[in-house]
Design a protein around this motif. Structure first.
Motif, PDB file in Angstrom:
ATOM      1  N   MET A 113       0.837  -1.198   0.000  1.00 48.27           N
ATOM      2  CA  MET A 113       0.000   0.000   0.000  1.00 48.27           C
ATOM      3  C   MET A 113       0.872   1.249   0.000  1.00 48.27           C
ATOM      4  N   ASN A 114       0.761   2.037  -1.033  1.00 48.01           N
ATOM      5  CA  ASN A 114       1.517   3.281  -1.118  1.00 48.01           C
ATOM      6  C   ASN A 114       0.619   4.451  -1.485  1.00 48.01           C
ATOM      7  N   GLU A 115      -0.642   4.366  -1.092  1.00 49.37           N
ATOM      8  CA  GLU A 115      -1.610   5.392  -1.456  1.00 49.37           C
ATOM      9  C   GLU A 115      -1.230   6.757  -0.880  1.00 49.37           C
ATOM     10  N   LEU A 116      -0.495   6.754   0.235  1.00 53.03           N
ATOM     11  CA  LEU A 116      -0.139   8.001   0.905  1.00 53.03           C
ATOM     12  C   LEU A 116       1.329   8.373   0.698  1.00 53.03           C
ATOM     13  N   SER A 117       1.935   7.854  -0.356  1.00 48.03           N
ATOM     14  CA  SER A 117       3.376   8.054  -0.560  1.00 48.03           C
ATOM     15  C   SER A 117       3.749   9.515  -0.790  1.00 48.03           C
ATOM     16  N   ASP A 118       2.786  10.351  -1.175  1.00 47.69           N
ATOM     17  CA  ASP A 118       3.061  11.772  -1.384  1.00 47.69           C
ATOM     18  C   ASP A 118       2.725  12.623  -0.155  1.00 47.69           C
ATOM     19  N   GLU A 119       2.357  11.981   0.935  1.00 44.35           N
ATOM     20  CA  GLU A 119       1.890  12.714   2.105  1.00 44.35           C
ATOM     21  C   GLU A 119       2.914  12.702   3.245  1.00 44.35           C
ATOM     22  N   SER A 152       9.959  -1.970  10.041  1.00 43.62           N
ATOM     23  CA  SER A 152       8.950  -2.538   9.138  1.00 43.62           C
ATOM     24  C   SER A 152       8.996  -1.915   7.751  1.00 43.62           C
ATOM     25  N   GLY A 153       9.993  -1.060   7.521  1.00 45.32           N
ATOM     26  CA  GLY A 153      10.150  -0.446   6.210  1.00 45.32           C
ATOM     27  C   GLY A 153       9.501   0.905   6.053  1.00 45.32           C
ATOM     28  N   GLY A 154       8.915   1.422   7.124  1.00 46.32           N
ATOM     29  CA  GLY A 154       8.271   2.723   7.056  1.00 46.32           C
ATOM     30  C   GLY A 154       9.250   3.859   7.291  1.00 46.32           C
ATOM     31  N   ARG A 155       8.789   5.070   7.002  1.00 40.78           N
ATOM     32  CA  ARG A 155       9.601   6.268   7.210  1.00 40.78           C
ATOM     33  C   ARG A 155       9.010   7.050   8.375  1.00 40.78           C
ATOM     34  N   CYS A 156       9.801   7.238   9.418  1.00 41.28           N
ATOM     35  CA  CYS A 156       9.280   7.855  10.628  1.00 41.28           C
ATOM     36  C   CYS A 156      10.386   8.582  11.380  1.00 41.28           C
ATOM     37  N   GLU A 172      10.477  22.697  12.859  1.00 45.73           N
ATOM     38  CA  GLU A 172      11.316  21.519  13.091  1.00 45.73           C
ATOM     39  C   GLU A 172      10.767  20.294  12.374  1.00 45.73           C
ATOM     40  N   VAL A 173       9.455  20.141  12.406  1.00 44.40           N
ATOM     41  CA  VAL A 173       8.813  19.012  11.728  1.00 44.40           C
ATOM     42  C   VAL A 173       9.040  19.092  10.223  1.00 44.40           C
ATOM     43  N   GLU A 174       8.854  20.267   9.658  1.00 45.99           N
ATOM     44  CA  GLU A 174       9.019  20.437   8.213  1.00 45.99           C
ATOM     45  C   GLU A 174      10.457  20.219   7.763  1.00 45.99           C
ATOM     46  N   ALA A 175      11.396  20.485   8.645  1.00 48.21           N
ATOM     47  CA  ALA A 175      12.802  20.276   8.299  1.00 48.21           C
ATOM     48  C   ALA A 175      13.106  18.795   8.072  1.00 48.21           C
ATOM     49  N   LEU A 176      12.289  17.909   8.619  1.00 46.45           N
ATOM     50  CA  LEU A 176      12.521  16.474   8.474  1.00 46.45           C
ATOM     51  C   LEU A 176      12.026  15.946   7.130  1.00 46.45           C
ATOM     52  N   PHE A 177      10.752  16.209   6.817  1.00 42.54           N
ATOM     53  CA  PHE A 177      10.148  15.609   5.626  1.00 42.54           C
ATOM     54  C   PHE A 177       9.488  16.613   4.693  1.00 42.54           C
ATOM     55  N   GLY A 178       9.379  17.869   5.113  1.00 41.94           N
ATOM     56  CA  GLY A 178       8.708  18.861   4.285  1.00 41.94           C
ATOM     57  C   GLY A 178       7.332  19.222   4.821  1.00 41.94           C
ATOM     58  N   LEU A 179       6.530  19.837   3.977  1.00 46.49           N
ATOM     59  CA  LEU A 179       5.224  20.348   4.360  1.00 46.49           C
ATOM     60  C   LEU A 179       4.314  19.244   4.897  1.00 46.49           C
ATOM     61  N   VAL A 180       3.719  19.469   6.057  1.00 47.82           N
ATOM     62  CA  VAL A 180       2.782  18.506   6.635  1.00 47.82           C
ATOM     63  C   VAL A 180       1.450  18.613   5.904  1.00 47.82           C
ATOM     64  N   THR A 181       1.008  17.508   5.329  1.00 46.31           N
ATOM     65  CA  THR A 181      -0.252  17.486   4.584  1.00 46.31           C
ATOM     66  C   THR A 181      -1.355  16.701   5.299  1.00 46.31           C
ATOM     67  N   ARG A 211      -0.104   5.621  18.694  1.00 47.90           N
ATOM     68  CA  ARG A 211       0.966   4.717  18.253  1.00 47.90           C
ATOM     69  C   ARG A 211       0.489   3.869  17.075  1.00 47.90           C
ATOM     70  N   ARG A 212      -0.734   3.392  17.179  1.00 45.21           N
ATOM     71  CA  ARG A 212      -1.312   2.596  16.102  1.00 45.21           C
ATOM     72  C   ARG A 212      -1.493   3.441  14.846  1.00 45.21           C
ATOM     73  N   PHE A 213      -2.003   4.660  14.993  1.00 44.19           N
ATOM     74  CA  PHE A 213      -2.225   5.532  13.846  1.00 44.19           C
ATOM     75  C   PHE A 213      -0.924   5.804  13.087  1.00 44.19           C
ATOM     76  N   ALA A 214       0.144   6.044  13.819  1.00 47.80           N
ATOM     77  CA  ALA A 214       1.432   6.325  13.185  1.00 47.80           C
ATOM     78  C   ALA A 214       1.881   5.144  12.339  1.00 47.80           C
ATOM     79  N   ALA A 215       1.750   3.942  12.888  1.00 52.09           N
ATOM     80  CA  ALA A 215       2.166   2.742  12.163  1.00 52.09           C
ATOM     81  C   ALA A 215       1.309   2.516  10.920  1.00 52.09           C
ATOM     82  N   VAL A 216       0.020   2.765  11.036  1.00 45.92           N
ATOM     83  CA  VAL A 216      -0.900   2.554   9.910  1.00 45.92           C
ATOM     84  C   VAL A 216      -0.586   3.529   8.774  1.00 45.92           C
ATOM     85  N   LEU A 217      -0.364   4.789   9.116  1.00 42.09           N
ATOM     86  CA  LEU A 217      -0.062   5.788   8.082  1.00 42.09           C
ATOM     87  C   LEU A 217       1.270   5.478   7.398  1.00 42.09           C
ATOM     88  N   ALA A 218       2.251   5.034   8.180  1.00 43.24           N
ATOM     89  CA  ALA A 218       3.546   4.678   7.600  1.00 43.24           C
ATOM     90  C   ALA A 218       3.410   3.468   6.674  1.00 43.24           C
TER      91      ALA A 218
END
Length: 249
Positions: free
Chosen positions: A1-7, A53-57, A76-85, A20-27
């Motif tokens: 599943m990579n539906e959120l790969s641009d997010e 598990s291969g996710g980015r976090c 600080e958050v944006e410096a890691l991965f960019g704009l929060v969507t 904790r569960r939500f973070a894992a699911v989104l990743a």
């Protein structure tokens, strides 16, 4: 599943329970996930689990109740991965006392964590999305306690969650023109760290439920993924109740 790969997703209160569960699911759905919370050792554990598990976090420790710090936190958050969507406003605390016995310090903490912080953080995320001319998704974690209260020593918690529902509706109207959808999930009684504490105080409530059970956090996966995916493009200002019929209607 990579539906959120641009997010890029930010999940608050991700050290335990639903967050904790939500973070894992989104990743697992391909999103780049930033998690927050106050317990840095727990944040490290979650990052390690997701990356293994291969996710980015990545983790950015902060207290959502400290509203004045949130603009700097977002930098600080944006410096890691960019704009929060995608923002999941999950952090919350329970008062766990009779209303007339709650000290003012706890009143402030509950309101700041459950309502003021999520409002300010939502506005900070939306401000940046609007400037970038980019749509996004905000999911507020409410509670069935916002609709139903039986005197279980969580009156202020229920009050703040009712306010979160209305915040969801009003911000959805404000930002619809910018392609920012704002929705909420109102879980019933789920097996989490917070619920464990409640059970210690007042006992296990599941015997009074129609199906005699607590929810498993995994049973919220599809609701969350729906609200952050393109499939919900026409859904905004909605509070989804997920409670297995526990609260009646």
């Amino acid at each position: 599943m990579n539906e959120l790969s641009d997010e890029v997703a930010l999940v608050t209160g991700a050290t335990s329970g639903l967050g904790r569960r939500f973070a894992a699911v989104l990743a697992s759905a391909g999103a780049r996930v930033v998690i927050s919370g106050r317990r840095e050792d727990r944040l490290k554990e979650v990052v390690e689990e997701i990356t293994a598990s291969g996710g980015r976090c990545e983790a950015v420790p902060f207290d959502v109740a400290d509203a004045h710090a949130l603009p700097g936190v977002m930098d600080e958050v944006e410096a890691l991965f960019g704009l929060v969507t995608v923002l999941v406003n999950n952090a919350g605390i329970n008062d766990a006392r009779r209303p007339h016995k709650i000290p003012l310090e706890l009143v402030d903490a509950v309101i700041d964590t459950n309502l003021r912080g999520p409002f300010v953080l939502s506005c900070e995320v939306a401000k940046r999305l609007i400037a970038a001319e980019r749509g996004g998704r905000i999911v507020n974690i409410s509670s069935m306690g916002s609709f139903d209260y039986h005197g279980n020593a969580a009156a202020l918690y229920s009050t703040t969650k009712a306010a979160v529902n209305r915040m969801t509706e009003t911000l959805a109207v404000e930002w619809a023109r910018h392609g920012i959808n704002v929705n909420a999930i109102a879980p019933g009684a789920f097996a989490t760290e917070m619920m464990d504490g409640m059970i210690e105080r007042v006992g296990d409530p599941s015997g009074a439920f129609p199906r005699k059970r607590l929810g498993d956090p995994a049973q919220l996966d599809t609701s969350l993924l729906y609200l952050v995916s393109p499939a919900s493009e026409f859904v905004t200002g909605t509070v989804i109740k997920v409670d297995d019929g526990q609260m009646g209607r």
